[in-house]
Write an enzyme that holds these catalytic residues in place. Structure first.
Site, PDB file in Angstrom:
ATOM      1  N   GLY A  71       9.091  -5.148 -11.425  1.00  0.00           N
ATOM      2  CA  GLY A  71       8.335  -4.215 -10.603  1.00  0.00           C
ATOM      3  C   GLY A  71       8.859  -4.155  -9.192  1.00  0.00           C
ATOM      4  N   HIS A 127       2.069   3.226   2.760  1.00  0.00           N
ATOM      5  CA  HIS A 127       1.923   1.857   2.283  1.00  0.00           C
ATOM      6  C   HIS A 127       1.603   0.923   3.446  1.00  0.00           C
ATOM      7  CE1 HIS A 127       4.055   3.370  -1.311  1.00  0.00           C
ATOM      8  NE2 HIS A 127       3.499   2.351  -1.939  1.00  0.00           N
ATOM      9  N   LYS A 131       5.519  -3.473   3.905  1.00  0.00           N
ATOM     10  CA  LYS A 131       6.458  -2.938   2.906  1.00  0.00           C
ATOM     11  C   LYS A 131       7.786  -2.595   3.578  1.00  0.00           C
ATOM     12  CE  LYS A 131       6.857   0.402  -0.873  1.00  0.00           C
ATOM     13  NZ  LYS A 131       7.224  -0.649  -1.845  1.00  0.00           N
TER      14      LYS A 131
END
Length: 229
Positions: A71, A127, A131
């Protein structure tokens, strides 16, 4: 289920371990920067670390002869080469987003992109401030689905888990298609579905859409059995 996780000290790693433990699943391998714990042999490895850590995840899979769920965002061509090689002998599930709602959004965009081909198109993705990559992997994934060049505005602020909005506009109207993750739980649910799917495969490269199709097929088979009974 016995599993290992690379990026075990990260926010997503901790969320996955908490969610999986509610089903009695056991994290038997933990890997992070300057951290490695090995309690048993895992049935699969989950990687939510960084593109630089992917090589170690692949090596762990070869060591334990188990599949891999990735992921991690910001993957490079070299990353996909490594995953492609691994998938020749072991199963791999890779996605930039394990949310079922995002998979539905992709299907909506795929179904209606032709109707919007003469409209202007742009994307906004938001986000949390920690991030590192921008645009997000999910934004790049949506752009591939839309199949056209478009502007992507990336905002990094606060603790927002993830918001993606695709905007179509002509001279007189605007259509927006959006997805918002309310917590990391949305992703950990998808990761566990991917894990259960992975355990049924011997080798191959799969996406989260493949996972959902596999779940739907299994549900149809169970319905068919129940009707016969």
């Amino acid at each position: 289920m016995k599993y290992g996780i690379v990026g075990s000290k990260g926010k997503m790693g901790r969320e996955i371990m908490e969610y999986f433990s509610s089903f009695g699943d056991e994290c038997v391998v933990e890997k992070d920067v300057d951290h490695f714990v090995e309690r048993d042999v895992p049935q699969l490895i989950i990687d939510f670390s960084s593109p630089q850590g992917l090589k170690e995840s692949v090596e762990l899979c070869r060591k334990y002869n188990c599949g891999l769920i990735v992921g991690t965002t910001g993957l490079t061509d070299e990353s996909f080469r490594l995953l492609g090689e691994l998938s020749k002998t072991l199963p791999v599930v890779q996605s930039y987003n394990f949310s079922s709602g995002m998979s539905i959004m992709k299907e909506i965009l795929k179904a209606f992109r032709e109707q919007f081909k003469d409209w202007d198109c742009a994307m906004i993705e938001i986000h949390h401030s920690q991030k590192k990559d921008a645009p997000s992997g999910t934004a790049k994934m949506l752009k591939e689905v839309i199949q056209r060049d478009l502007s992507i505005s990336s905002i990094r602020v606060g603790g927002i888990f993830g918001e993606h909005t695709v905007i179509f506009s002509n001279a007189g109207e605007v259509v927006e298609i959006s997805h918002r993750a309310l917590s990391r739980r949305a992703f950990s649910i998808g990761v566990r579905r991917a894990a259960l799917f992975l355990l049924t495969k011997e080798k191959g490269f799969f996406t989260y859409e493949d996972v959902l199709k596999g779940v739907d097929k299994a549900a149809e088979e169970l319905r068919g059995i129940s009707e016969l009974l």
